[in-house]
Scaffold this active site. Structure first.
Site, PDB file in Angstrom:
ATOM      1  N   TYR A  60      -2.246  -0.219  10.064  1.00 54.78           N
ATOM      2  CA  TYR A  60      -2.415  -0.780   8.727  1.00 54.78           C
ATOM      3  C   TYR A  60      -1.123  -0.617   7.921  1.00 54.78           C
ATOM      4  O   TYR A  60      -0.616  -1.568   7.328  1.00 54.78           O
ATOM      5  CB  TYR A  60      -3.585  -0.088   8.007  1.00 54.78           C
ATOM      6  CG  TYR A  60      -3.686  -0.449   6.546  1.00 54.78           C
ATOM      7  CD1 TYR A  60      -4.230  -1.676   6.149  1.00 54.78           C
ATOM      8  CD2 TYR A  60      -3.230   0.422   5.558  1.00 54.78           C
ATOM      9  CE1 TYR A  60      -4.307  -2.016   4.814  1.00 54.78           C
ATOM     10  CE2 TYR A  60      -3.304   0.081   4.215  1.00 54.78           C
ATOM     11  CZ  TYR A  60      -3.850  -1.136   3.846  1.00 54.78           C
ATOM     12  OH  TYR A  60      -3.929  -1.469   2.522  1.00 54.78           O
TER      13      TYR A  60
ATOM     14  N   SER B 246       0.828  -1.202   0.000  1.00 52.66           N
ATOM     15  CA  SER B 246       0.000   0.000   0.000  1.00 52.66           C
ATOM     16  C   SER B 246       0.865   1.256   0.000  1.00 52.66           C
ATOM     17  O   SER B 246       1.965   1.264   0.560  1.00 52.66           O
ATOM     18  CB  SER B 246      -0.873  -0.003   1.260  1.00 52.66           C
ATOM     19  OG  SER B 246      -1.486   1.246   1.460  1.00 52.66           O
TER      20      SER B 246
END
Length: 175
Positions: free
Chosen positions: A36, A11
């Site tokens: 995350y 990501s």
């Protein structure tokens, strides 16, 4: 199994506190802003080690705010659209000034397919790639486009930024 090339998703969140724009794959990613992002960074580190230990080509794909058909319903494009249609207020963090590099899902899929189909002998054992449009749009601009497309004004609440939210993502996809 005889795996010759492992491809995994990461990501743009791994860039964390970086302010050097656009984000290039070589940038230091040691300061994630969220759990995350930290898990994605850990994933990259484990994949690197696995690649070296087992001599397997490995490609990590850092996806930047994907949108389009069958997209994640927890992402801004879907939340905004649902909120406008259902007359719910939209929280615009950082007063709508945050910027994102939005990437259409078909472009992301095309990149993955190209990567899998090309047997590039020159590719290093472990590689990271940005999967992005290489342009940034503010939340305010993005919302304006949605409003024009569906011909309905959004109800908004402008607020301060969330501490775990990157204020600006802008990837370099030249690699």
């Amino acid at each position: 199994h005889k795996i010759s090339h492992l491809v995994f998703a990461s990501s743009s969140s791994v860039y964390g506190e970086n302010s050097s724009l656009p984000f290039k794959e070589e940038l230091l990613t040691d300061y994630p802003l969220s759990f995350y992002a930290a898990t994605k960074k850990c994933n990259e580190i484990m994949a690197y080690s696995y690649s070296k230990m087992h001599n397997i080509k490995c490609s990590g794909l850092r996806f930047f705010t994907m949108y389009g058909p069958y997209g994640r319903p927890d992402m801004a494009p879907y939340i905004f659209l649902d909120s406008i249609i259902n007359n719910k207020k939209i929280n615009l963090f950082n007063f709508g000034k945050n910027k994102r590099d939005f990437t259409f899902i078909d472009d992301g899929v095309r990149f993955v397919m190209d990567l899998l189909q090309k047997n590039n002998k020159k590719r290093r054992l472990f590689e990271i790639y940005n999967v992005c449009a290489s342009q940034s749009v503010s939340t305010n601009e993005f919302l304006s486009v949605i409003e024009k497309l569906i011909k309905k004004k959004a109800r908004t609440r402008k607020t301060k930024n969330i501490i775990a939210d990157t204020q600006h993502t802008f990837g370099d996809n030249s690699k």
